[in-house]
Scaffold this active site. Structure first.
Site, mmCIF file in Angstrom:
data_model
loop_
_atom_site.group_PDB
_atom_site.id
_atom_site.type_symbol
_atom_site.label_atom_id
_atom_site.label_comp_id
_atom_site.label_asym_id
_atom_site.label_seq_id
_atom_site.Cartn_x
_atom_site.Cartn_y
_atom_site.Cartn_z
ATOM 1 N N GLY A 30 6.217 -6.237 -0.487
ATOM 2 C CA GLY A 30 4.877 -5.682 -0.390
ATOM 3 C C GLY A 30 4.686 -4.919 0.903
ATOM 4 O O GLY A 30 5.451 -5.063 1.861
ATOM 5 N N CYS A 31 3.640 -4.097 0.948
ATOM 6 C CA CYS A 31 3.426 -3.234 2.116
ATOM 7 C C CYS A 31 3.020 -4.036 3.347
ATOM 8 O O CYS A 31 3.628 -3.901 4.425
ATOM 9 C CB CYS A 31 2.410 -2.154 1.789
ATOM 10 S SG CYS A 31 0.852 -2.739 1.099
#
Length: 345
Positions: free
Chosen positions: A154-155
């Site tokens: 995920g970012c």
């Protein structure tokens, strides 16, 4: 560059000094991460895009959706999958990747790189005959090189982990970690909601999912991989920013390291990683937006070490990192297709 031209290129001498020819498919090509995947792969020296899947846009040119690609490609969205490919990128929403694989059995010889959160945690990293490796190159590079399938991080998780992994690698996370991070509106995806509307987001700032963000599960898993006994709290306050791209995170914890020792630790940890760079100087988001880079600033304040971490949420936090993983999986130059220009002004 359209696919016909790229196909002609592969009939010429070896590409990029490697001679590789990777055929890629993209599912979910109409979204933000799908668009970024197209922009990268259209200019990748060793990749041909075999198809871009989007049921709702089937038959339309990709530039009808991603209007900046007008003049770059004549590719059209397809409703059907093509299986004579080497790698499939799943640029779909959380929960949708598992559903897609349930209804579209992908042959095991095709490598899958999933950008959703469906397979990131150890307890959910399998789907029928497929096993997924957590795809953070700065943590799992050697495993990624051997992997058949990748769960792309995920970012927020990428940004936070890159700020903390060097400390965990030396068992130096002995206290609670405090983190504040702000992300751009593209981190919420393309679907409109009350908190992504321009009229709400512009000139505004808000906290969401304080202490409970889902990416904390990934962060904790990776820190324990390097420092098995880590059991301290990660106090994370995420903010919605009034800009479109990028994440800036500030994190601090008690540490006995001097600033010089901390800088040396971070620089040594990332010495072999081409996209993560460490400095003691001030950093800002424009240095990394539109690139696959992470910049880390390391400072000491009293008994606390402060780490600032910045990335582009759609590139190093999503599609760029996915291509970096693909490069590693196929033995390509890790930076191939990812020598991208930042927006300096």
């Amino acid at each position: 560059m359209d696919t016909n031209n790229k196909q002609q290129a592969y009939d010429t001498p070896p590409l990029g000094g490697r001679g590789a020819h990777v055929r890629a498919g993209i599912v979910g090509g109409a979204g933000y991460t799908g668009g970024e995947m197209l922009r990268i792969l259209l200019n990748h020296p060793d990749v041909e895009i075999a198809f871009v899947h989007s049921s709702s846009n089937a038959g339309n040119h990709v530039y009808d959706v991603h209007t900046d690609l007008f003049g770059d490609t004549e590719l059209k969205f397809a409703a059907e999958l093509v299986y004579n490919i080497d790698v499939l990128f799943l640029c779909v929403g959380h929960g949708d990747a598992r559903k897609f694989l349930d209804t579209h059995p992908i042959p095991d010889q095709i490598k899958v790189i999933d950008l959703s959160q469906d397979f990131r945690l150890a307890q959910s990293a399998k789907h029928k005959t497929k096993s997924f490796v957590y795809g953070l190159p700065e943590l799992n590079r050697e495993d990624i090189k051997q992997a058949a399938n990748i769960a792309n991080p995920g970012c927020f998780a990428t940004c936070l982990q890159l700020g903390l992994l060097p400390l965990a690698s030396k068992n130096l996370l002995s206290n609670e970690v405090h983190i504040t991070a702000t992300t751009g509106s593209t981190g919420a995806g393309q679907s409109l909601s009350g908190t992504t509307h321009f009229t709400w987001r512009n000139d505004n700032l808000s906290v969401y999912k304080a202490f409970e963000h889902q990416h904390l599960n990934e962060v904790g898993q990776s820190l324990k991989q390097l420092q098995p006994g880590f059991d301290k709290a990660i106090n994370f306050i995420p903010y919605r920013g009034d800009f479109t791209r990028g994440i800036i995170a500030s994190m601090y914890t008690d540490s006995g390291l001097s600033e010089a020792e901390a800088l040396k630790l971070y620089q040594q940890y990332y010495a072999a990683h081409p996209f993560t760079h460490v400095t003691s100087h001030d950093i800002d988001l424009k240095q990394v937006v539109n690139t696959n880079k992470c910049f880390l600033q390391v400072k000491k304040h009293g008994d606390k070490i402060l780490i600032i971490s910045i990335i582009d949420n759609l590139l190093k936090g999503a599609s760029g990192q996915a291509v970096q993983n693909m490069n590693l999986m196929f033995g390509l130059d890790e930076k191939a297709g990812l020598r991208l220009k930042a927006t300096g002004f």
